[in-house]
Design an enzyme around this catalytic site. Sequence first.
Site, PDB file in Angstrom:
ATOM      1  N   SER A 160      39.230  40.947  46.246  1.00 51.23           N
ATOM      2  CA  SER A 160      40.632  40.128  46.354  1.00 51.23           C
ATOM      3  C   SER A 160      40.561  39.353  45.548  1.00 51.23           C
ATOM      4  O   SER A 160      40.723  39.477  44.178  1.00 51.23           O
ATOM      5  CB  SER A 160      40.153  39.479  48.114  1.00 51.23           C
ATOM      6  OG  SER A 160      41.682  38.799  48.603  1.00 51.23           O
TER       7      SER A 160
ATOM      8  N   ASP B 202      47.816  47.509  51.700  1.00 53.70           N
ATOM      9  CA  ASP B 202      47.081  46.012  51.956  1.00 53.70           C
ATOM     10  C   ASP B 202      48.453  45.403  50.581  1.00 53.70           C
ATOM     11  O   ASP B 202      48.526  46.757  49.824  1.00 53.70           O
ATOM     12  CB  ASP B 202      46.212  46.001  51.459  1.00 53.70           C
ATOM     13  CG  ASP B 202      45.908  44.940  49.959  1.00 53.70           C
ATOM     14  OD1 ASP B 202      45.865  44.229  50.302  1.00 53.70           O
ATOM     15  OD2 ASP B 202      44.545  44.963  49.883  1.00 53.70           O
TER      16      ASP B 202
ATOM     17  N   HIS C 165      44.012  44.738  54.801  1.00 52.10           N
ATOM     18  CA  HIS C 165      42.618  43.910  52.816  1.00 52.10           C
ATOM     19  C   HIS C 165      42.105  43.078  53.515  1.00 52.10           C
ATOM     20  O   HIS C 165      41.914  42.475  54.689  1.00 52.10           O
ATOM     21  CB  HIS C 165      44.227  42.678  52.775  1.00 52.10           C
ATOM     22  CG  HIS C 165      43.247  41.683  51.464  1.00 52.10           C
ATOM     23  ND1 HIS C 165      43.737  42.201  49.944  1.00 52.10           N
ATOM     24  CD2 HIS C 165      43.247  40.368  51.375  1.00 52.10           C
ATOM     25  CE1 HIS C 165      43.069  41.374  49.296  1.00 52.10           C
ATOM     26  NE2 HIS C 165      42.338  40.164  49.973  1.00 52.10           N
TER      27      HIS C 165
END
Length: 410
Positions: free
Chosen positions: A196, A350, A380
Site C-alpha cells: 500500500s 481494490d 486491499h
Amino acid sequence: MEFLFTLLVLVLAVFVASFILLVLGIIQFEITNTEIPPGMDQPIKLRIIHGLLVGSAVLGKILERMGLCRQISFIRCIRSEKKPGMDPKLFIKDLDFETVPVRVYQPRASSSGQRRGIIFFHGGGWVFGDLDSYEMVCRYIARESESVVASVEYRLAPEHKYPAQFDDCLTAAIHFMRNSEDYGVDPTRIIIAGDSAGGQLAALVSQALMSRPGLPKLRAQVLIYPFVQGLDFNLPSYLQNCKVPLLFRERVPFFALLCLNGDVSVLEDVLEGTHIPVDIKLKYRKWLSLDNIPEEFKVRGYKPQLFTECKKEVYEQVKAICEPTFSPLLAEDAIFCQLPESFILTCEYDVLRDDGLLYKKRLEDCGVQVTWHHVEDGFHGIISMFDKGILSFPAGKKALDKIINFIRGL
C-alpha cells in the site's frame, strides 16, 4: 438525596444509551453504504472487520469533539497489536539504523552462506501502522523465505509531513545495504518490499537507489497493492471498487493530502481531477492511458469520466501529489530501465488495482522482468489478514505464499 442520586443515575444511563445508539446508527449507515461484491473472499468476515474499523473511527471522532483525544491517536491505539512472544525460529531485535527505528528478524537455523535481506515498509496510508501491526507478516516472511527482514518504522503523518516518510525509508535502506554483512546478508541479494503506502515508498526508494554511488545493486523489489500515482482517481478500479472495504476511493487522496500538507479541504476537487493542468495531463497521458489496462479489468461497471477543467488554485495547493518524488509511476524511462526484477501483487476488489497494473506495464515496457500475481477474490490489505484467527482470510495466506515463492527463487 436518594431521589437525586437515582435521578442522576437515570440521566447517566439515558446519556450512555443514547451515545451507544448514536454510534451504532452511524456504524450501520456506514456499513449499509458499502459494497461487498459477490466474488470476494469471506464476505461476512470482511463486513465484521469493516464494522470494527468504522466503529473505532466513529468513536474516535466523538471523543475528539469532546476534547478527550485526537481521532487519529485513538484509532492508532485501537489498531495497535500486542507483540507476541519469542519465536523459536527467529532472532528478533529492535535497533536503530541511523535515527530510524527498525526491527530485524533473523532465522535461528544455521546457513551454509549469506542470506537474502529484505527491507520492508509497512502500509497504513502514511498515517497508521507500526512495527507491531506488521509483526506477524514480517515473521512469516522471514521464517518461510529463510531471509533476514528489516522492518522500518518511519515517521507518520500528519505529525510529520512528506518527505519525512521517504527520508526515513531511504536512510534505513542505505544503512542496511552498507552494513548488510553484519546481519549475515549477501549484499547482492537485497530486496525492497512494501504494501500500500509502503509499496509507494518501496518504489520510490528503489528508484532513488539507482543513482546512489557506492551501493550494491538491488536484487529485486516487491510491491504489494502499491499507490503509484496521484493524478487520476477515476481509473476503472477506483470507480468499480469505490465503496469496497477496506479502502474506499476517497480515502486514498484524503491520506495523500494529509501526508503532503495536512489540508484536505480540496479533497472533492482532487477526486474530480480538477487539480491537474492540461500540460501535465498531456505529459503523462501515455503512462496513465486506459490502453495500458487490460480490457478484462474495464468490464465490471466502468464508465469513462468526462474531461474536467483544471482549477489553478487547487493545483498550486496540491502540486506535490503529481511530482515523481511522490508518484513513482511518473519517473523517467531512464530510471525505470535501471530498476531490478520486480514482483507486483494486485487485488481485484481494490481501488489501487490499476495503479499496480500501470506500474507493471511501465516496468515491462522498459525491459524490467516482472512477476505479477493477481488475487481474483482479494481486497486491499488482505495479506495482513492471513493470520487473524477466526477472522483470517485464506486468500491472504495464498498471496503471501506467492510473494515468498518469488523471494525464495532469487
